[in-house]
Design a protein around this motif. Structure first.
Motif, mmCIF file in Angstrom:
data_model
loop_
_atom_site.group_PDB
_atom_site.id
_atom_site.type_symbol
_atom_site.label_atom_id
_atom_site.label_comp_id
_atom_site.label_asym_id
_atom_site.label_seq_id
_atom_site.Cartn_x
_atom_site.Cartn_y
_atom_site.Cartn_z
ATOM 1 N N SER A 1 0.820 -1.207 0.000
ATOM 2 C CA SER A 1 0.000 0.000 0.000
ATOM 3 C C SER A 1 0.858 1.263 0.000
ATOM 4 N N VAL B 1 2.589 4.340 -2.545
ATOM 5 C CA VAL B 1 2.629 4.925 -3.889
ATOM 6 C C VAL B 1 3.718 5.991 -3.930
ATOM 7 N N ILE C 1 14.680 4.916 -5.484
ATOM 8 C CA ILE C 1 13.219 4.926 -5.410
ATOM 9 C C ILE C 1 12.688 3.601 -4.902
ATOM 10 N N VAL D 1 11.018 0.589 -2.923
ATOM 11 C CA VAL D 1 9.910 0.588 -1.965
ATOM 12 C C VAL D 1 10.501 0.502 -0.550
ATOM 13 N N PRO D 2 10.143 1.428 0.317
ATOM 14 C CA PRO D 2 10.775 1.510 1.630
ATOM 15 C C PRO D 2 10.508 0.284 2.505
ATOM 16 N N VAL E 1 0.270 4.758 1.851
ATOM 17 C CA VAL E 1 1.385 5.628 2.205
ATOM 18 C C VAL E 1 1.920 6.253 0.927
ATOM 19 N N LEU E 2 2.065 7.576 0.960
ATOM 20 C CA LEU E 2 2.671 8.262 -0.170
ATOM 21 C C LEU E 2 4.116 8.574 0.203
ATOM 22 N N MET E 3 4.994 8.179 -0.678
ATOM 23 C CA MET E 3 6.402 8.394 -0.417
ATOM 24 C C MET E 3 6.800 9.705 -1.068
ATOM 25 N N VAL E 4 7.296 10.651 -0.287
ATOM 26 C CA VAL E 4 7.734 11.923 -0.866
ATOM 27 C C VAL E 4 9.147 12.221 -0.387
ATOM 28 N N ARG E 5 9.736 13.178 -1.046
ATOM 29 C CA ARG E 5 11.094 13.526 -0.695
ATOM 30 C C ARG E 5 11.124 14.994 -0.333
ATOM 31 N N GLN F 1 13.581 11.152 2.954
ATOM 32 C CA GLN F 1 12.323 10.514 2.560
ATOM 33 C C GLN F 1 11.288 10.829 3.612
ATOM 34 N N LYS G 1 3.754 9.828 3.947
ATOM 35 C CA LYS G 1 2.506 10.474 4.332
ATOM 36 C C LYS G 1 1.382 9.472 4.138
ATOM 37 N N THR G 2 0.613 9.281 5.200
ATOM 38 C CA THR G 2 -0.473 8.327 5.051
ATOM 39 C C THR G 2 -1.696 9.048 4.506
#
Ligand code: ZN
Ligand code: ZN
Ligand code: ZN
Lengths: 816, 116
Positions: free
Chosen positions: A98, A100, B50, B52-53, B80-84, B89, B92-93
């Motif tokens: 889950s 993105v 990039i 996946v964490p 979860v949105l992965m931003v930088r 890193q 954000k949920t």
């Protein structure tokens, strides 16, 4: 109710309230990074959400989410490269996870390593879907909320955006102020007098000028890399590449740009130059020749800024012409004055001695309708000559000019809206041995053309009668500068030499706007011919007309494309109607040339029937338009045409629709390749596509995916319909692009544009498109039915084309 | 009262007009031109990692778990949105609708994996 009042009073609203509708739910709003205004993600009664409406109309591209929104304060940007353009951003989910990540479509989402990193690359989706932001980024206000908010229409949104261009703090309330809302007065068919004429056209020219100014001045670009060079004339040339100019902005030869140095390796510097090279198939380079190269930081290569310089000259000349038409009774003859205003005036014929032979030396003999056209024009103070595609309009025009000079002496003024059209006609007239001078704008003197040697500035250099002028010119060329005394003398001598040459000329050729050149001010022209006159706006046409005309010949074809007017308000008010067209509507019958020498007879059938009441005759027979030794799988042997049914999906699903169709591009490449393999040269082929997106894609696709050498495809001209007007190609391939069911076909539903597209090919035409969609347009429905009847509506691989049994849609309503 | 709420419209009505049509084609143009520009410009791929964490991976929940735990509203699921931010890193949920493509896609993937 109190609530309502509070709601509508924008002073009470938080600064993150939607500037359109006032909605201020933090979940539902986004900030535009450029203008710092907030907009909601609801669409109200328009087709896209308010934020998307704003970004598109203002051409802004970056946003930040609200700190109390679903994701907190977030600048939307590509995780990998950091680009913030929301129109290229999307996201990719992790495989069965889950998570993105935001990635731009190109190149970051396309890199191969993504798969190894457990991202589901094929699942890339744009952030803008169905013309609003994805709801997990920004919520959509509920329908009830939207109903309670200010109901702003698309028109009002448009106006508000316009207001912001002049005043960033304008509000919705300003829309109600008087003056803002006013539409300009519509053009008329008939006018009381020259004053009324000026009062209506003057404001429209002003609108267009303002629009053009705003557009040019908003195009400043930073971080420009410059390559320096020196031209043959010793002038400094700067080459550079501009990122993306606005789609509406077309850079032209002669345009002025200002180059500025803002780095620290040299003191600040700015210089103005004329564009001498524009981007083309061979490169994106722009070249400008500096007016004054002294002091240019030629050792620096980066940290430059480019501004576009707006020039009011052409608009000023139109305004001047309108005024002259109103106040100066020597500007045109009384007869022409009343005819142009649409007054009831009886047609008169000049009593003149018609020549025995109507043809001109060194030009092809005329056919019957061309002879009548010449006769028609010679005898009348005002005539319209209609030249459908391939009917020898230029030769007829040149012959008319030749006969006019023989009859009345010179100088005859010959104009057309574009430089290319002027050059073509100049070349033909020159062949008849008349003394021709081509007058160019000063800013275009450096630009080469096939008739450069006829240009006034070049003829002056060759004048061997004036030795003093020549000496000074030589000195100036060698040293780049003259002493102020010499310069004064040089200018004086040059001016009188120019006058001498112009006065001795039989014919002076220039663009319509060029006729407002101060060097022509003191000349009077009895006879004026304007070619391609349907492509000029009326005020543009008036620039040459007011130079004293007593005999006016307008050549054109109101069934082909009209003038380009950028300002929609001005276009709506009628500025995009040409004088030629208005005179036709007024009941002046154009004399039509009837024999076409361009198209294979099978290709001219539909255009003749549909656009010219079946009156076009063929001056060429099928045998003269047969591609010898070219093996191409035409579905019907004697008909070098077919409609290639392509039902390819459009590329960018979700963001509304797009003007890019990959399947169609692939088909076009296959057709082009097949022609090239069978021995057709690339310059014989023209590819027409209405949308810039498809054009750019096709050029790239053919070059990199085409099965032949990339260089070959570079020589194939790929352009819009408009770019092909006035020209021809042996083979035309047309890519219609639209295959989206939900939308109209925009651009392609103008009969004049279709006419131009269909009449460019001499030997063969292939149209690729989706009949299901196109057939909804009555115009296309006709065309498709024609192709079907001719058994040339086909599908399948090129090696095995089969008649298509596809069913057409019912056309919406019959226009035309 | 009910009769009153019947009388009010339920949603804003789309109004068709030339300005709206212009918007539609301007949007199309903007999207395709911007993408074409990116394809034409030589943009170098950055070396940013990039992948996946792992942090998120260890907390991995299935579609069903996501559905009933830790949800403010019914009918959504957590992502979860992965931003930088600079070099850091950030995660954000957020909650996506159960019926959204995003959620459906995740479920499909799980189904495939389970079958394997
Ligand atoms: Zn809004
Ligand atoms: Zn903005
Ligand atoms: Zn990127």
């Amino acid at each position: 109710e109190e609530d309502d009042e509070e709601f509508y009073n924008s002073k009470e609203l938080p600064d993150y309230a939607c500037k359109y509708c006032g909605i201020h739910e933090p979940n539902c709003v986004v900030m535009c990074n450029l203008c710092k205004k907030w907009f909601c993600n609801g669409r109200g009664n328009t087709s896209g959400s308010h934020i998307i409406n704003h970004l598109v109309r203002a051409k802004h591209k970056e946003v930040t989410l609200h700190k109390d929104g679903p994701l907190g304060e977030t600048v939307l940007e590509c995780y990998s490269c950091g680009v913030r353009n929301v129109f290229v951003l999307g996201f990719i989910p992790a495989k069965a996870d889950s998570v993105v990540v935001l990635l731009c479509r190109q190149p970051c989402a396309a890199q191969n390593s993504l798969k190894d990193m457990n991202w589901e690359q094929e699942q890339w989706k744009p952030l803008i879907s169905d013309r609003s932001f994805l709801t997990w980024l920004v919520k959509i206000p509920s329908e009830q909320e939207q109903l309670r908010a200010r109901q702003i229409t698309a028109q009002q949104i448009n106006k508000l955006e316009e207001l912001w261009k002049d005043n960033v703090d304008a509000t919705f309330q300003d829309l109600e102020k008087p003056g803002v809302d006013e539409e300009p007065q519509q053009v008329l068919l008939r006018y009381e007098d020259g004053y009324q004429y000026q009062n209506i056209f003057g404001p429209l020219v002003k609108l267009e000028a303002d629009y053009d100014k705003r557009l040019k001045e908003s195009q400043t670009q930073e971080n420009i890399e410059v390559r320096w060079d020196v031209g043959l004339n010793k002038k400094t040339i700067a080459y550079f590449t501009l990122a993306k100019t606005d789609g509406d902005m077309k850079l032209m030869h002669g345009d002025e740009l200002r180059l500025r140095y803002v780095g620290e390796m040299h003191k600040t510097w700015a210089g103005v130059g004329h564009v001498i090279k524009v981007p083309d198939n061979y490169g994106e380079d722009i070249g400008i020749e500096l007016k004054n190269g002294a002091g240019a930081p030629s050792e620096c290569h980066s940290n430059f800024v480019v501004d576009f310089i707006w020039k009011s000259t052409s608009f000023d000349r139109m305004q001047l012409a309108l005024r002259k038409f109103a106040v100066d009774d020597t500007s045109v003859s009384a007869y022409i004055y009343h005819r142009l205003l649409g007054h009831e005036v009886e047609e008169v014929l000049f009593r003149c001695h018609l020549p025995k032979h109507f043809s001109a030396p060194n030009l092809p003999d005329l056919n019957r309708s061309q002879v009548y056209a010449v006769k028609h024009a010679l005898q009348r103070p005002l005539s319209l000559i209609q030249g459908p595609p391939g009917t020898g309009k230029t030769v007829t025009s040149a012959t008319i000019v030749y006969q006019l000079v023989k009859q009345n002496g010179g100088p005859v003024l010959v104009c057309a809206p574009s430089n290319t059209a002027v050059d073509q006609l100049t070349e033909k007239i020159h062949r008849t041995n008349l003394k021709v001078v081509r007058l160019c704008a000063k800013s275009r003197e450096a630009i080469d053309s096939p008739v450069s040697f006829l240009a006034l500035h070049n003829q002056i250099r060759k004048l061997d009668t004036n030795t003093e002028l020549q000496k000074l010119q030589q000195l100036k060329d060698e040293t780049g500068e003259l002493s102020s005394v010499d310069e004064k003398r040089y200018r004086m001598l040059k001016k009188s030499a120019e006058r001498e040459l112009l006065e001795a000329a039989d014919v002076i050729c220039c663009t319509c706007v060029g006729a407002g050149d101060p060097r022509l001010v003191r000349l009077k022209f009895h006879s004026i011919l304007i070619d391609e006159s349907m492509q000029a706006t009326e005020p543009e046409c008036m620039v040459p007309v007011v130079l004293g005309v007593k005999q006016l010949i307008l050549v054109g074809d109101h069934c082909q494309l009209g003038p380009v007017v950028m300002c929609k308000k001005a276009a709506r008010a009628g500025l995009s109607q040409s004088l030629f067209e208005r005179l036709v509507v007024l009941g002046i019958r154009p004399f039509r040339l009837e024999v076409q020498y361009r198209m294979h007879p099978e290709l001219s059938r539909f255009p003749s029937n549909f656009f010219y009441e079946g009156s076009l005759q063929n001056g060429v027979c099928a045998d003269e338009r047969k591609l010898l030794k070219i093996d191409f799988p035409w579905p019907v042997l004697d008909r070098p045409m077919f409609f290639y049914v392509t039902q390819g999906q459009e590329e960018i699903a979700g963001s509304g629709t797009s003007y890019l169709n990959r399947t169609e591009a692939a088909n076009v490449e296959k057709i082009a390749t097949r022609f090239l393999k069978s021995g057709i040269k690339p310059e014989q082929i023209g590819i027409i596509t209405p949308y810039e997106g498809q054009r750019a894609y096709l050029v790239q696709y053919m070059q990199y995916q085409g099965s032949l050498h990339g260089k070959l495809y570079q020589e194939i001209e790929v352009a819009s319909v408009d770019a092909f007007q006035g020209r021809e190609k042996d083979i035309i391939i047309m890519s219609c692009v639209r295959s989206n069911e939900h939308q109209g076909i925009g651009f392609l539903n103008d009969p004049r544009r279709l006419n131009v597209a269909l009449t460019r090919a001499k030997y063969g035409i292939i149209i690729a498109g989706n009949p299901k969609v196109l057939s909804k347009q009555p115009l296309w429905n006709h065309l498709l039915s024609f192709y079907k009847e001719q058994k040339v509506l086909v599908e399948g691989p090129l090696t095995n084309l089969k008649e298509s049994l596809i069913q057409f849609a019912k056309p919406k309503k019959l226009i035309n | 009262s009910t009769s009153e709420s019947h009388a009010i419209p339920s949603a804003p009505r789309k109004v068709e007009c030339a300005e709206d049509e212009e918007f539609l084609s301007a949007l199309d143009k903007m999207v395709s031109e911007n993408i074409q520009d990116r394809m034409r410009e030589p943009i170098k791929l950055s070396n940013v990692d990039i992948s996946v964490p792992v942090v998120v991976k260890s907390n991995k929940k299935t579609y069903d778990q996501l559905q009933d735990s830790n949800n403010p509203d019914q009918g959504t699921m957590g992502f979860v949105l992965m931003v930088r931010k600079g070099n850091k890193q950030q995660y954000k949920t957020f909650h996506a609708d159960i019926n959204s493509e995003l959620a459906q896609n995740l479920r499909d993937q799980e189904l495939v994996q389970r079958e394997e």
